[in-house]
Scaffold this motif. Sequence first.
Motif, short mmCIF file in Angstrom:
data_model
loop_
_atom_site.label_atom_id
_atom_site.label_comp_id
_atom_site.label_asym_id
_atom_site.label_seq_id
_atom_site.Cartn_x
_atom_site.Cartn_y
_atom_site.Cartn_z
N VAL A 61 0.84 -1.20 0.00
CA VAL A 61 0.00 0.00 0.00
C VAL A 61 0.88 1.24 0.00
CG1 VAL A 61 -1.89 1.20 1.16
CG2 VAL A 61 -1.67 -1.30 1.39
N THR A 62 0.81 2.03 -1.07
CA THR A 62 1.55 3.29 -1.10
C THR A 62 0.88 4.26 -0.12
OG1 THR A 62 0.26 4.10 -2.97
CG2 THR A 62 2.34 2.99 -3.47
N SER A 63 1.71 4.87 0.72
CA SER A 63 1.17 5.76 1.75
C SER A 63 2.13 6.92 1.93
CB SER A 63 0.97 4.99 3.06
OG SER A 63 0.25 5.75 4.00
N TYR A 126 4.56 13.25 -4.10
CA TYR A 126 3.70 12.60 -5.07
C TYR A 126 4.45 12.17 -6.32
CZ TYR A 126 0.02 11.82 -8.48
OH TYR A 126 -0.78 11.25 -9.45
N LEU A 129 6.19 8.71 -6.76
CA LEU A 129 5.39 7.50 -6.61
C LEU A 129 5.99 6.33 -7.40
CD1 LEU A 129 2.87 6.36 -5.29
CD2 LEU A 129 1.52 7.19 -7.23
N THR A 133 6.79 2.73 -5.79
CA THR A 133 6.30 1.47 -6.35
C THR A 133 7.45 0.53 -6.68
OG1 THR A 133 4.36 2.59 -7.26
CG2 THR A 133 4.95 0.47 -8.23
N LYS A 152 -0.38 -4.12 -5.62
CA LYS A 152 0.01 -2.75 -5.31
C LYS A 152 -1.26 -1.92 -5.32
CE LYS A 152 0.72 1.61 -6.28
NZ LYS A 152 -0.26 2.54 -6.89
N THR A 153 -1.49 -1.19 -4.23
CA THR A 153 -2.68 -0.37 -4.15
C THR A 153 -2.39 0.89 -3.34
OG1 THR A 153 -5.06 -0.42 -3.68
CG2 THR A 153 -3.62 -1.52 -2.08
N ASP A 154 -3.39 1.74 -3.17
CA ASP A 154 -3.22 3.02 -2.49
C ASP A 154 -3.93 3.01 -1.14
OD1 ASP A 154 -1.79 3.94 -4.66
OD2 ASP A 154 -3.51 4.92 -5.61
N SER A 155 -3.68 4.03 -0.34
CA SER A 155 -4.21 4.06 1.02
C SER A 155 -5.64 4.59 1.10
CB SER A 155 -3.30 4.88 1.94
OG SER A 155 -3.12 6.18 1.42
N THR A 215 -4.38 2.72 -9.02
CA THR A 215 -5.16 2.60 -7.79
C THR A 215 -5.13 1.19 -7.24
OG1 THR A 215 -7.13 2.30 -9.16
CG2 THR A 215 -6.71 4.52 -8.32
N HIS A 283 -11.90 2.83 -5.25
CA HIS A 283 -11.13 4.04 -4.94
C HIS A 283 -11.98 5.05 -4.16
CE1 HIS A 283 -8.30 7.39 -6.65
NE2 HIS A 283 -7.94 7.01 -5.44
#
Length: 308
Positions: A61-63, A126, A129, A133, A152-155, A215, A283
């Motif tokens: 999770v990218t945070s 940003y 990113l 990743t 791979k996903t976002d927060s 996303t 999302h």
Amino acid sequence: MVCTKMKLVYAFILVVGALCLYFSMEPFKELPFVLKKDQGKFLRLPDIDCKQKPPFLVLLVTSSHSQLAARMAIRKTWGRDTEVRGQHVRTFFLLGASDSTEEMDATAQESEQHRDIIQKDFKDVYFNLTLKTMMGMEWVHHFCPQATFVMKTDSDMFVNVGYLTELLLKKNKTSRFFTGYIKPNDLPIRQRFNKWFVSKFEYPWDRYPPFCSGTGYVFSSDVASQVYNVSESVPFLKLEDVFVGICLAKLKIRPEELHTKQTFFPGGLRFSVCRFQKIVACHFMKPQDLLIYWQALESSQEQDCPAV
């Protein structure tokens, strides 16, 4: 008088010409660089031994440092260390470094408490990113190639880990597999002041290769190693999903659908229990909504939903 007007005209032409030259040359000020393997150093590593207990699915999770509430909500919901249909699932958060000592100290403390943070020393902004990743890909390659699948996903996402696991088991494809919300024919945005602007110098072609929305996308763990290895030969793009798509194109790996019905929703989706039981990712999820929706889903597992 005429002479003065002519001077003003010439001055105007010179200014306009200078501005045109400036804006036409701006993309060349900083040449796109190429990622190097092992670029930067890991500051934090999670508590997992993939050799001893290989996970079926790793969620990356990218945070960012300011998103503690989102991380806590994920830890209490879909990001819990869990067994799904007999398959082990683990969740980790990807962070860069901050100029703030206070934020770095808070992240160190959070890492000590939860043991689920992967962090490197690049600046956490940003437009890095892609670095974030690729850090995740590098971590899988070096520390957890035994995982079967990676997401791979976002927060700010809802992820239905149970349904994803079910679909992956049915798919039964564990190599050279990549899926998500596929964008097969996207065009580069050339408007200079757009957030996703890419100059022709950075990417000279008129169309991107197929890629999946950043996303949330899922891939077999061998793809992480292959993308990590090929990334050195791909010019850097700040658009991480496109960058990964270019790597996939070089590897001749084409994204494919996970299911005959849409399961990834990068544009968001109105919540209902029955609807969210049969999606993989959604999302625009706020932490407080995620907690409410998750509780509703958990308490309604026996609910009869109409077949769709």
